[in-house]
Design a protein around this motif. Sequence first.
Motif, PDB file in Angstrom:
ATOM      1  N   UNK A   1       0.347 -20.576   0.955  1.00 26.67           N
ATOM      2  CA  UNK A   1       0.579 -19.891  -0.300  1.00 26.67           C
ATOM      3  C   UNK A   1       0.620 -18.380  -0.177  1.00 26.67           C
ATOM      4  N   UNK A   2       0.198 -17.864   0.976  1.00 30.64           N
ATOM      5  CA  UNK A   2       0.209 -16.404   1.192  1.00 30.64           C
ATOM      6  C   UNK A   2       1.170 -15.980   2.295  1.00 30.64           C
ATOM      7  N   UNK A   3       1.294 -16.805   3.323  1.00 31.03           N
ATOM      8  CA  UNK A   3       2.148 -16.489   4.468  1.00 31.03           C
ATOM      9  C   UNK A   3       3.378 -17.387   4.450  1.00 31.03           C
ATOM     10  N   UNK A   4       4.493 -16.836   4.929  1.00 33.65           N
ATOM     11  CA  UNK A   4       5.729 -17.608   5.031  1.00 33.65           C
ATOM     12  C   UNK A   4       6.371 -17.370   6.384  1.00 33.65           C
ATOM     13  N   UNK A   5       6.649 -18.453   7.101  1.00 34.60           N
ATOM     14  CA  UNK A   5       7.327 -18.353   8.384  1.00 34.60           C
ATOM     15  C   UNK A   5       8.802 -18.674   8.169  1.00 34.60           C
ATOM     16  N   UNK A   6       9.656 -17.917   8.838  1.00 36.53           N
ATOM     17  CA  UNK A   6      11.101 -18.156   8.733  1.00 36.53           C
ATOM     18  C   UNK A   6      11.750 -17.753  10.042  1.00 36.53           C
TER      19      UNK A   6
ATOM     20  N   UNK B   1       7.079 -13.684  10.246  1.00 34.68           N
ATOM     21  CA  UNK B   1       5.920 -14.129   9.486  1.00 34.68           C
ATOM     22  C   UNK B   1       5.695 -13.112   8.366  1.00 34.68           C
ATOM     23  N   UNK B   2       6.038 -13.505   7.148  1.00 40.38           N
ATOM     24  CA  UNK B   2       5.792 -12.669   5.984  1.00 40.38           C
ATOM     25  C   UNK B   2       4.376 -12.944   5.496  1.00 40.38           C
ATOM     26  N   UNK B   3       3.563 -11.908   5.488  1.00 39.50           N
ATOM     27  CA  UNK B   3       2.159 -12.056   5.114  1.00 39.50           C
ATOM     28  C   UNK B   3       1.904 -11.276   3.832  1.00 39.50           C
TER      29      UNK B   3
ATOM     30  N   UNK C   1       0.924  -6.326   2.081  1.00 40.73           N
ATOM     31  CA  UNK C   1       1.819  -7.216   2.813  1.00 40.73           C
ATOM     32  C   UNK C   1       2.253  -6.595   4.129  1.00 40.73           C
ATOM     33  N   UNK C   2       2.544  -7.455   5.070  1.00 42.69           N
ATOM     34  CA  UNK C   2       3.156  -7.063   6.336  1.00 42.69           C
ATOM     35  C   UNK C   2       4.133  -8.159   6.739  1.00 42.69           C
ATOM     36  N   UNK C   3       5.129  -7.780   7.520  1.00 43.82           N
ATOM     37  CA  UNK C   3       6.030  -8.776   8.100  1.00 43.82           C
ATOM     38  C   UNK C   3       6.065  -8.597   9.602  1.00 43.82           C
ATOM     39  N   UNK C   4       5.729  -9.674  10.296  1.00 46.32           N
ATOM     40  CA  UNK C   4       5.783  -9.691  11.754  1.00 46.32           C
ATOM     41  C   UNK C   4       7.106 -10.291  12.208  1.00 46.32           C
ATOM     42  N   UNK C   5       7.586  -9.796  13.333  1.00 38.73           N
ATOM     43  CA  UNK C   5       8.802 -10.335  13.942  1.00 38.73           C
ATOM     44  C   UNK C   5       8.516 -10.712  15.387  1.00 38.73           C
TER      45      UNK C   5
ATOM     46  N   UNK D   1      -4.078 -21.458  15.176  1.00 40.06           N
ATOM     47  CA  UNK D   1      -2.724 -21.566  14.669  1.00 40.06           C
ATOM     48  C   UNK D   1      -2.648 -20.938  13.277  1.00 40.06           C
ATOM     49  N   UNK D   2      -1.559 -20.203  13.038  1.00 42.31           N
ATOM     50  CA  UNK D   2      -1.301 -19.648  11.712  1.00 42.31           C
ATOM     51  C   UNK D   2      -0.148 -20.413  11.054  1.00 42.31           C
TER      52      UNK D   2
END
Length: 119
Positions: free
Chosen positions: A65-70, A80-82, A17-21, A47-48
């Motif tokens: 189902x794998x990535x979450x944008x918040x 972006x939680x990956x 997992x990685x989280x982008x900001x 687009x992601x």
Amino acid sequence: HVQLVESGGGLVQAGGSLRLSCAASGSSFSINAIGWYRHAPGKQRDLVATMISGGSINYADSVKGRFTISGDDAKNTVYLQMDSLKPEDTAVYYCKAIVHIGGFDYQYWGQGTQVTVSS
């Protein structure tokens, strides 16, 4: 003028997992839409995930189902939680925002952050 600064990329093994900001800064602006795109070698920029003011969220089929944008409105930051990363997720990830300034809409891109997923 608005500046987008991304962080959080790196090298991770498949399944990790990685989280982008992406932090937006500037004066007197509001965000109409903000999201993430990626550009893999030899491919077009795709687009992601995006968030539109009012709450609408869209994901590419390949990341559902794998990535979450918040987002954090107070910090003008989108995340972006990956999770369950795959080698095919390897790309430069870019943040893009459509902002409203003084009665007009403008598009801004961040500088990009590299995500590399090893098999």
